[in-house]
Design a protein around this motif. Structure first.
Motif, mmCIF file in Angstrom:
data_model
loop_
_atom_site.group_PDB
_atom_site.id
_atom_site.type_symbol
_atom_site.label_atom_id
_atom_site.label_comp_id
_atom_site.label_asym_id
_atom_site.label_seq_id
_atom_site.Cartn_x
_atom_site.Cartn_y
_atom_site.Cartn_z
ATOM 1 N N LYS A 196 1.330 -1.202 0.013
ATOM 2 C CA LYS A 196 -0.332 -0.367 0.179
ATOM 3 C C LYS A 196 0.699 1.030 -0.240
ATOM 4 O O LYS A 196 1.814 1.122 0.862
ATOM 5 C CB LYS A 196 -0.758 -0.201 0.825
ATOM 6 C CG LYS A 196 -1.235 1.364 1.169
ATOM 7 C CD LYS A 196 -2.621 1.180 2.727
ATOM 8 C CE LYS A 196 -3.843 2.342 2.655
ATOM 9 N NZ LYS A 196 -4.375 2.176 4.084
ATOM 10 N N ASN A 197 1.064 2.444 -0.868
ATOM 11 C CA ASN A 197 1.845 3.126 -1.315
ATOM 12 C C ASN A 197 1.196 3.783 -0.129
ATOM 13 O O ASN A 197 0.273 5.192 -0.356
ATOM 14 C CB ASN A 197 1.956 3.331 -2.539
ATOM 15 C CG ASN A 197 2.773 4.751 -2.671
ATOM 16 O OD1 ASN A 197 3.346 5.266 -1.677
ATOM 17 N ND2 ASN A 197 2.849 6.043 -4.013
ATOM 18 N N ASN A 198 1.965 4.163 0.886
ATOM 19 C CA ASN A 198 2.255 5.702 1.643
ATOM 20 C C ASN A 198 3.117 6.565 1.782
ATOM 21 O O ASN A 198 2.355 7.276 2.197
ATOM 22 C CB ASN A 198 2.338 4.615 2.914
ATOM 23 C CG ASN A 198 0.901 3.272 3.680
ATOM 24 O OD1 ASN A 198 -0.158 4.164 3.602
ATOM 25 N ND2 ASN A 198 1.670 3.015 3.925
ATOM 26 N N GLY A 199 3.825 6.253 0.430
ATOM 27 C CA GLY A 199 4.044 7.750 0.170
ATOM 28 C C GLY A 199 5.723 7.663 0.947
ATOM 29 O O GLY A 199 6.544 6.640 1.807
ATOM 30 N N GLU A 200 6.320 8.900 0.997
ATOM 31 C CA GLU A 200 8.241 9.192 1.468
ATOM 32 C C GLU A 200 7.927 9.292 2.967
ATOM 33 O O GLU A 200 8.659 7.923 3.692
ATOM 34 C CB GLU A 200 8.444 10.210 1.028
ATOM 35 C CG GLU A 200 8.016 11.413 1.527
ATOM 36 C CD GLU A 200 8.900 12.452 0.993
ATOM 37 O OE1 GLU A 200 8.571 13.214 0.137
ATOM 38 O OE2 GLU A 200 9.515 12.565 1.321
#
Length: 120
Positions: free
Chosen positions: A100-104
């Motif tokens: 799941k792309n939670n960003g940096e």
């Protein structure tokens, strides 16, 4: 915050290739980001511990993110580079899954950055 060790940046002509390396172990998710001066950091690619990968639309088909588990090295193979990709590249890692792309903000460990320069 653990510092990751990157290498492999440098200069290349447009259309050329470079391979970045990042030495790290014990992480579930590893990723590459890049950042141009004055711009937000951009996710380039990430790989989870089961081999699942994800790529930014702008690099799909040109970049790959292989990982050598025996040597604990993450790579970013960059092909068909363009001058617009003259930026700093950063390795990042986290002990949680990143499918799941939670960003940096997810990543607790970062490299110091390595410069890639693409000349036209």
């Amino acid at each position: 915050q653990v510092q990751l060790v990157e290498s492999g940046g440098g200069s290349v002509q447009a259309g050329g290739s470079l391979r970045l390396s990042c030495a790290a172990s014990g992480y579930t998710c590893m990723a590459w980001f890049r950042q141009a001066p004055g711009k937000a950091r951009e996710g380039v690619a990430r790989i989870d511990s089961d081999g699942w990968t994800s790529y930014a639309y702008s690099v799909k088909g040109r970049f790959t993110i292989p990982k050598d588990n025996a040597k604990n090295i993450l790579y970013l193979q960059m092909n068909s580079l363009t001058p617009e990709e003259t930026v700093m590249y950063y390795c990042a890692a986290d002990k949680r899954s990143c499918q799941k792309n939670n960003g940096e903000q997810q990543y607790n460990s970062w490299g110091q950055g390595t410069q890639v320069t693409v000349s036209s």
